[in-house]
Design a protein around this motif. Structure first.
Motif, PDB file in Angstrom:
ATOM      1  N   SER A  32       0.789  -1.233   0.000  1.00  0.00           N
ATOM      2  CA  SER A  32       0.000   0.000   0.000  1.00  0.00           C
ATOM      3  C   SER A  32       0.819   1.281   0.000  1.00  0.00           C
ATOM      4  O   SER A  32       0.258   2.357   0.152  1.00  0.00           O
ATOM      5  CB  SER A  32      -0.921   0.017   1.234  1.00  0.00           C
ATOM      6  OG  SER A  32      -1.890  -1.003   1.158  1.00  0.00           O
ATOM      7  N   ARG A  49      -5.801   2.698  13.284  1.00  0.00           N
ATOM      8  CA  ARG A  49      -5.001   3.931  13.245  1.00  0.00           C
ATOM      9  C   ARG A  49      -5.372   4.857  14.404  1.00  0.00           C
ATOM     10  O   ARG A  49      -6.544   5.012  14.755  1.00  0.00           O
ATOM     11  CB  ARG A  49      -5.166   4.651  11.913  1.00  0.00           C
ATOM     12  CG  ARG A  49      -4.430   3.970  10.763  1.00  0.00           C
ATOM     13  CD  ARG A  49      -4.323   4.887   9.563  1.00  0.00           C
ATOM     14  NE  ARG A  49      -3.664   4.247   8.424  1.00  0.00           N
ATOM     15  CZ  ARG A  49      -2.363   4.274   8.187  1.00  0.00           C
ATOM     16  NH1 ARG A  49      -1.563   4.897   9.045  1.00  0.00           N
ATOM     17  NH2 ARG A  49      -1.850   3.681   7.126  1.00  0.00           N
ATOM     18  N   TYR A  67       3.504   4.094   8.374  1.00  0.00           N
ATOM     19  CA  TYR A  67       3.268   4.911   7.184  1.00  0.00           C
ATOM     20  C   TYR A  67       1.880   5.547   7.233  1.00  0.00           C
ATOM     21  O   TYR A  67       0.888   4.917   7.602  1.00  0.00           O
ATOM     22  CB  TYR A  67       3.431   4.064   5.910  1.00  0.00           C
ATOM     23  CG  TYR A  67       2.161   3.324   5.494  1.00  0.00           C
ATOM     24  CD1 TYR A  67       1.296   3.838   4.542  1.00  0.00           C
ATOM     25  CD2 TYR A  67       1.816   2.117   6.101  1.00  0.00           C
ATOM     26  CE1 TYR A  67       0.129   3.181   4.182  1.00  0.00           C
ATOM     27  CE2 TYR A  67       0.657   1.446   5.745  1.00  0.00           C
ATOM     28  CZ  TYR A  67      -0.191   1.990   4.788  1.00  0.00           C
ATOM     29  OH  TYR A  67      -1.355   1.329   4.443  1.00  0.00           O
ATOM     30  N   GLY A  68       1.810   6.819   6.886  1.00  0.00           N
ATOM     31  CA  GLY A  68       0.538   7.537   6.865  1.00  0.00           C
ATOM     32  C   GLY A  68       0.142   8.146   8.187  1.00  0.00           C
ATOM     33  O   GLY A  68      -0.673   9.080   8.213  1.00  0.00           O
ATOM     34  N   ASP A  69       0.701   7.654   9.295  1.00  0.00           N
ATOM     35  CA  ASP A  69       0.370   8.253  10.587  1.00  0.00           C
ATOM     36  C   ASP A  69       0.891   9.677  10.676  1.00  0.00           C
ATOM     37  O   ASP A  69       0.354  10.501  11.427  1.00  0.00           O
ATOM     38  CB  ASP A  69       0.956   7.423  11.735  1.00  0.00           C
ATOM     39  CG  ASP A  69       0.091   6.219  12.091  1.00  0.00           C
ATOM     40  OD1 ASP A  69      -0.992   6.065  11.499  1.00  0.00           O
ATOM     41  OD2 ASP A  69       0.511   5.430  12.966  1.00  0.00           O
ATOM     42  N   MET A  76      -3.595   9.698   8.530  1.00  0.00           N
ATOM     43  CA  MET A  76      -4.473   8.906   7.674  1.00  0.00           C
ATOM     44  C   MET A  76      -5.576   8.255   8.497  1.00  0.00           C
ATOM     45  O   MET A  76      -5.366   7.844   9.632  1.00  0.00           O
ATOM     46  CB  MET A  76      -3.674   7.844   6.910  1.00  0.00           C
ATOM     47  CG  MET A  76      -3.105   8.339   5.598  1.00  0.00           C
ATOM     48  SD  MET A  76      -2.168   7.091   4.672  1.00  0.00           S
ATOM     49  CE  MET A  76      -3.394   5.812   4.412  1.00  0.00           C
ATOM     50  N   MET A  92      -1.270   4.688   0.691  1.00  0.00           N
ATOM     51  CA  MET A  92      -0.702   5.954   1.140  1.00  0.00           C
ATOM     52  C   MET A  92      -1.259   7.091   0.308  1.00  0.00           C
ATOM     53  O   MET A  92      -1.455   6.961  -0.904  1.00  0.00           O
ATOM     54  CB  MET A  92       0.823   5.908   1.020  1.00  0.00           C
ATOM     55  CG  MET A  92       1.530   7.160   1.475  1.00  0.00           C
ATOM     56  SD  MET A  92       1.314   7.458   3.244  1.00  0.00           S
ATOM     57  CE  MET A  92       2.385   8.888   3.448  1.00  0.00           C
ATOM     58  N   GLN A  93      -1.505   8.197   0.961  1.00  0.00           N
ATOM     59  CA  GLN A  93      -2.144   9.353   0.312  1.00  0.00           C
ATOM     60  C   GLN A  93      -1.105  10.448   0.079  1.00  0.00           C
ATOM     61  O   GLN A  93      -0.802  11.252   0.958  1.00  0.00           O
ATOM     62  CB  GLN A  93      -3.296   9.842   1.201  1.00  0.00           C
ATOM     63  CG  GLN A  93      -4.403   8.807   1.308  1.00  0.00           C
ATOM     64  CD  GLN A  93      -5.256   8.910   2.554  1.00  0.00           C
ATOM     65  OE1 GLN A  93      -5.946   7.951   2.917  1.00  0.00           O
ATOM     66  NE2 GLN A  93      -5.236  10.049   3.233  1.00  0.00           N
ATOM     67  N   TRP A  94      -0.596  10.473  -1.142  1.00  0.00           N
ATOM     68  CA  TRP A  94       0.491  11.384  -1.478  1.00  0.00           C
ATOM     69  C   TRP A  94       0.004  12.766  -1.905  1.00  0.00           C
ATOM     70  O   TRP A  94       0.583  13.779  -1.511  1.00  0.00           O
ATOM     71  CB  TRP A  94       1.355  10.775  -2.580  1.00  0.00           C
ATOM     72  CG  TRP A  94       2.033   9.506  -2.160  1.00  0.00           C
ATOM     73  CD1 TRP A  94       1.696   8.223  -2.492  1.00  0.00           C
ATOM     74  CD2 TRP A  94       3.154   9.397  -1.271  1.00  0.00           C
ATOM     75  NE1 TRP A  94       2.542   7.324  -1.886  1.00  0.00           N
ATOM     76  CE2 TRP A  94       3.448   8.015  -1.127  1.00  0.00           C
ATOM     77  CE3 TRP A  94       3.943  10.328  -0.592  1.00  0.00           C
ATOM     78  CZ2 TRP A  94       4.502   7.560  -0.336  1.00  0.00           C
ATOM     79  CZ3 TRP A  94       4.992   9.869   0.201  1.00  0.00           C
ATOM     80  CH2 TRP A  94       5.258   8.513   0.325  1.00  0.00           C
ATOM     81  N   HIS A 149      -4.922   9.404  -5.178  1.00  0.00           N
ATOM     82  CA  HIS A 149      -4.064  10.139  -4.240  1.00  0.00           C
ATOM     83  C   HIS A 149      -2.582   9.895  -4.498  1.00  0.00           C
ATOM     84  O   HIS A 149      -1.761   9.910  -3.573  1.00  0.00           O
ATOM     85  CB  HIS A 149      -4.407   9.789  -2.790  1.00  0.00           C
ATOM     86  CG  HIS A 149      -5.708  10.355  -2.334  1.00  0.00           C
ATOM     87  ND1 HIS A 149      -6.038  11.689  -2.472  1.00  0.00           N
ATOM     88  CD2 HIS A 149      -6.777   9.766  -1.733  1.00  0.00           C
ATOM     89  CE1 HIS A 149      -7.244  11.909  -1.987  1.00  0.00           C
ATOM     90  NE2 HIS A 149      -7.730  10.758  -1.541  1.00  0.00           N
ATOM     91  N   THR A 154      -9.680  14.460   2.964  1.00  0.00           N
ATOM     92  CA  THR A 154      -8.768  13.411   3.407  1.00  0.00           C
ATOM     93  C   THR A 154      -7.338  13.936   3.364  1.00  0.00           C
ATOM     94  O   THR A 154      -6.956  14.662   2.444  1.00  0.00           O
ATOM     95  CB  THR A 154      -8.909  12.154   2.528  1.00  0.00           C
ATOM     96  OG1 THR A 154      -8.196  11.081   3.113  1.00  0.00           O
ATOM     97  CG2 THR A 154      -8.387  12.384   1.125  1.00  0.00           C
ATOM     98  N   THR A 210      -3.383  14.504   2.826  1.00  0.00           N
ATOM     99  CA  THR A 210      -2.364  14.088   1.867  1.00  0.00           C
ATOM    100  C   THR A 210      -1.036  14.722   2.238  1.00  0.00           C
ATOM    101  O   THR A 210      -0.992  15.767   2.903  1.00  0.00           O
ATOM    102  CB  THR A 210      -2.711  14.493   0.429  1.00  0.00           C
ATOM    103  OG1 THR A 210      -2.676  15.922   0.317  1.00  0.00           O
ATOM    104  CG2 THR A 210      -4.068  13.967   0.005  1.00  0.00           C
TER     105      THR A 210
END
Length: 531
Positions: free
Chosen positions: A17, A326, A354-356, A360, A382-384, A390, A410, A412
């Motif tokens: 992910s 999360r 990742y993402g924290d 996220m 992952m939201q880039w 994303h 959301t 990013t």
């Protein structure tokens, strides 16, 4: 102790992910390579990557079919070596996920073990002597092989337990730890570790580290014996290779040979007290603004473990991981900032999932994927940025490993990089300080200076750094004269003046002030003083 662990800050990557470089909807090794500079820029100089071996993926790769082959969906062995090289080029390190307690039911060893005719692998897994003999107290499967026996499981039905022996065999089918088959299993584990260490891996996070020897005692004496032997092998041949255990009992894991152990959401309450202390559907975890908890609820348990292993190994705090809901599901952005400020200034090697770093969200509505069940919502892409998917993948949405979060606003990376008040900016700032300050290394210098039942504000010291936090929604005042600890003289700040002598405020969330021997901490505030 590997020298690089002294200042290591880990970033956990769920490879499925994280970043898809080839448009097939699943993250891959090249995608990770492409984002290494981002990870380094966060202040993380080490990576733990979840399982990347060949697997049927009935448990997200924790069901290994071939330990010495990378899963094709991520790339080849050569691609994984390129990842190692790219990590090292940036003065970073990387741990692979080691799964020692079981394999996939599709592993060649298990296929051979399941045959009726005796062979080299017959006893490399745990079998009873006939199809109707259930192993008491152990999960098991019957009726699925030509072999006349029942086999033991380590987790899911697809994960037969490897045979490291029983501490005290009581049945004819139970092998002792010194049985040739059990010794062969242990040696095979060493071979797997050597294989990847020789290719450039820097060590391993060990899944279910306490699960090797069956019918082990309370102190896991048999399992600890195996890990001590493995640590001896590492110290002799790979002294810079690191081991972190999924155990949550550092008083056992560190003497057994692990360099680090996790503070997790099971086997104790430390993590839950900080993040998700649920009772009757109400979250009373410490960093909630409306919590009734004192920091003593956390330290009362944490210090019992920390004091036993400090200067011997590291007890590692996490923002979350692939098995936890999360933290953003329980804490809002301000609460997360305070929680992270605390986690990243505590001893041990912190692990950032990742993402924290952007908060996220947990997608609770998702149907299970690859054995994730309630964990699935923490494993999304992952939201880039705000481009297609994303920025995770160029694939059509229906091809994605899991759906991306499409709820309004959301978070990013791209948006938070432009916002100086974002969670991402705060993470970078606090990790920069951690990387610069020797006192924040794991050197056994933690002192709780102030914490009191019924009060929310607290203070602690790491050498010449004084941290103060007030997670409540009301202003709090701490009297300087009440700050105390076993090394009080080292933390003497004042001499009857109205200003901190030679002190510098390094970091601040909210409003914090000092005057006339009193620290005034605004609602939901955190401060670091350089004494």
């Amino acid at each position: 102790m590997p020298t690089w662990l002294n200042d290591a800050v880990f970033y956990e990557i769920y490879p499925q992910s994280f970043m898809d470089s080839n448009g097939d909807g699943i993250g891959d090794f090249q995608g990770i390579i492409d984002k290494l500079d981002y990870i380094r820029g966060l202040g993380c100089n080490a990576i733990w990557m979840n399982p990347c071996y060949d697997s049927p993926f009935q448990d997200a790769g924790y069901d290994v079919r071939d330990y010495q082959k990378a899963a094709a969906r991520y790339g080849s062995n050569d691609d994984l070596v390129r990842l190692f090289e790219a990590v090292h080029k940036r003065d970073m390190h990387i741990l692979l996920d080691l799964v020692p307690g079981h394999t996939s039911e599709e592993h060649e060893w298990f296929k051979l073990s399941s045959k009726a005719e005796p062979n080299e692998y017959s006893d490399r897994y745990i079998w009873t002597d006939n199809w109707f003999q259930a192993p008491e107290g152990l999960k098991h499967v019957a009726g699925e092989s030509e072999r006349n026996g029942v086999y033991v499981l380590n987790f899911f039905k697809c994960q037969p337990a490897l045979n490291y022996g029983f501490l005290h065999p009581e049945q004819p089918w139970q092998k002792g730890m010194d049985d040739p088959a059990c010794v062969a299993t242990k040696e095979a584990l060493k071979d797997i570790m050597r294989f990847w260490l020789d290719k450039g891996c820097d060590g391993f996070r060990v899944d279910m580290a306490d699960s090797l020897v069956k019918n082990d005692d309370e102190k896991k004496s048999g399992t600890c014996m195996i890990w001590k032997e493995i640590r001896k092998m590492l110290d002799e041949s790979y002294p810079e290779a690191a081991l972190v255990s999924e155990w949550n009992r550092p008083e056992l894991a560190i003497p057994a040979g692990f360099h680090m152990d996790f503070c997790l959401d099971w086997g104790g309450n430390c993590y839950n007290l900080l993040m998700r202390d649920l009772k009757d559907g109400v979250n009373n975890s410490f960093f909630r603004k409306d919590s009734t908890r004192s920091i003593l609820d956390f330290f009362g348990e944490y210090l019992q473990s920390y004091e036993q292993i400090k200067k011997k190994g590291h007890y590692c705090l996490i923002t979350g991981n692939h098995d936890t809901v999360r933290a953003s599901y329980y804490l809002d952005v301000r609460e997360l900032k305070l929680a992270y400020a605390f986690l990243f200034t505590m001893p041990g090697n912190p692990f950032l999932y990742y993402g924290d770093e952007i908060g996220m969200r947990y997608q609770a509505q998702l149907i299970t994927k690859e054995g994730g069940y309630t964990r699935t919502g923490s494993r999304t892409p992952m939201q880039w940025d705000d481009t297609k998917n994303h920025g995770f993948s160029s694939a059509d949405a229906e091809m994605l490993y899991l759906p991306v979060d499409i709820t309004p606003n959301t978070p990013t990376v791209a948006a938070q990089e432009q916002d100086s008040e974002s969670l991402l900016h705060m993470v970078k700032e606090i990790l920069k300080i951690r990387g610069e300050k020797e006192d924040l290394k794991d050197n056994g210098n933690l002192e709780l200076l102030y914490g009191k039942e019924g009060e929310r504000a607290f203070a602690y010291c790491r050498g010449g750094l004084l941290m103060m936090c007030n997670p409540s929604g009301q202003e709090a005042v701490l009297e300087e004269k009440l700050l105390s600890g076993p090394n009080r003289s080292k933390t003497e700040l004042l001499s009857g003046r109205t200003e901190l002598l030679g002190a510098e405020k390094l970091f601040e969330i909210g409003s914090t002030e000092y005057a006339d021997g009193r620290f005034t901490l605004g609602a939901q505030s955190f401060v670091i003083w350089q004494i």
